[in-house]
Scaffold this active site. Sequence first.
Site, PDB file in Angstrom:
ATOM      1  N   ILE A 199      27.912  35.154  48.930  1.00 50.88           N
ATOM      2  CA  ILE A 199      28.846  34.337  48.158  1.00 50.88           C
ATOM      3  C   ILE A 199      29.714  35.359  47.436  1.00 50.88           C
ATOM      4  CG2 ILE A 199      29.133  32.652  46.310  1.00 50.88           C
ATOM      5  CD1 ILE A 199      26.498  31.428  47.019  1.00 50.88           C
ATOM      6  N   PRO A 200      30.905  35.653  47.974  1.00 55.44           N
ATOM      7  CA  PRO A 200      31.644  36.874  47.613  1.00 55.44           C
ATOM      8  C   PRO A 200      32.393  36.838  46.284  1.00 55.44           C
ATOM      9  CG  PRO A 200      32.903  35.615  49.197  1.00 55.44           C
ATOM     10  CD  PRO A 200      31.603  34.871  49.015  1.00 55.44           C
ATOM     11  N   CYS A 201      31.669  36.811  45.197  1.00 54.50           N
ATOM     12  CA  CYS A 201      32.315  36.852  43.888  1.00 54.50           C
ATOM     13  C   CYS A 201      33.002  38.195  43.638  1.00 54.50           C
ATOM     14  CB  CYS A 201      31.317  36.531  42.778  1.00 54.50           C
ATOM     15  SG  CYS A 201      29.845  37.560  42.766  1.00 54.50           S
ATOM     16  N   HIS A 202      32.684  39.204  44.459  1.00 51.37           N
ATOM     17  CA  HIS A 202      33.347  40.510  44.298  1.00 51.37           C
ATOM     18  C   HIS A 202      34.815  40.458  44.711  1.00 51.37           C
ATOM     19  CE1 HIS A 202      31.925  40.469  48.522  1.00 51.37           C
ATOM     20  NE2 HIS A 202      32.971  41.249  48.779  1.00 51.37           N
TER      21      HIS A 202
END
Length: 347
Positions: free
Chosen positions: A314-317
């Site tokens: 879950i690419p919160c970056h």
Amino acid sequence: MKTTLPTIDEMYQALLDKDSHYEGVFVVGVRTTGIFCRPTCTARKPKQENVEFFSSAKDALANGYRACKVCRPMKQYEESPEWLVPLLKKVEDKPEKKWRDYELTEMGFSPSRVRRYFKKTHGITFQAYLRMNRINGAFLKIKEGQTVTQSAYEQGYDSLSGFSETFKNLAGFSPGKEGNMVTINRIPTPLGPMMVGVTDEGLCLLEFTNRKMLETQIDVLKKRMRCELVTGKHPMIDKVTNQLNEYFSGSRKDFDIPLVVSGTEFQQRVWSALLKIPYSITRSYKQQADIVGDVKAVRAVARANGENRIAIIIPCHRIIGSDGSIVGYGGGVHRKQWLLKHEFENQ
């Protein structure tokens, strides 16, 4: 310096031959038993598809294996500090024993020093390390069809009631009954080890082990899923590991791992929006708030990003500041910079 292992076929043949020339070169983990051995172990040899090889006992431990009582591979644990070696030997000899602080003191060990070492090396205390491995061993046996009584006595419990109470305190349900349990382990990555947590349904936890809020994240996970965590092996962990390795090698841009996420309605909207951000593409917190449906909710979006328990997948970056600055990442800004650079270079 990373050690280069021989080929798998060569190591497996050395295991079959009990070849002493390979002592100190590798240890072998047996998936069906959850133990790891030296090349010269005299125990019955497993099939090749049921083993994996490690360059050190430390790596085997980090991947959820317990030391074999026959060949005592911890004797080869050269990376252990000299002061700890006698204790590790005693643990190998009696893996079922409950080591109390006063016993450690009587043997000349500082309980606090032992605790700090295990927290730093394995992410858990010495007592939790022993307890979780014992319970996990029993849990796996029960899942394989062994009776609760057999499991209890094999794991060193003097009474069935004592085993059941310990199991229930840790797992949240009685042995032999259905319950919510999350299997956790550690995955090595180029950015440092990550803690992974899975159920039969999917992935529910993936975080860097030195994240400051990791303990809080675990507590929230336990409350929301009404579950407990136990160290061990799981096919879903293997799938996560393989796909992460492909991602870090640059050969994977999308994940197809089933996710088990629990949160508020707003958090779910934020996390769902994160999953739709393409590989190597970034958005600002303000853009993300607009997509979620409230352009004024920038701070709330940032907070929900920070509460994401499944890093990278879950690419919160991929969320950055409006001015292009790389800020606000639970795993550390340096890791966020690395991930974005990695994706830009491999798009």
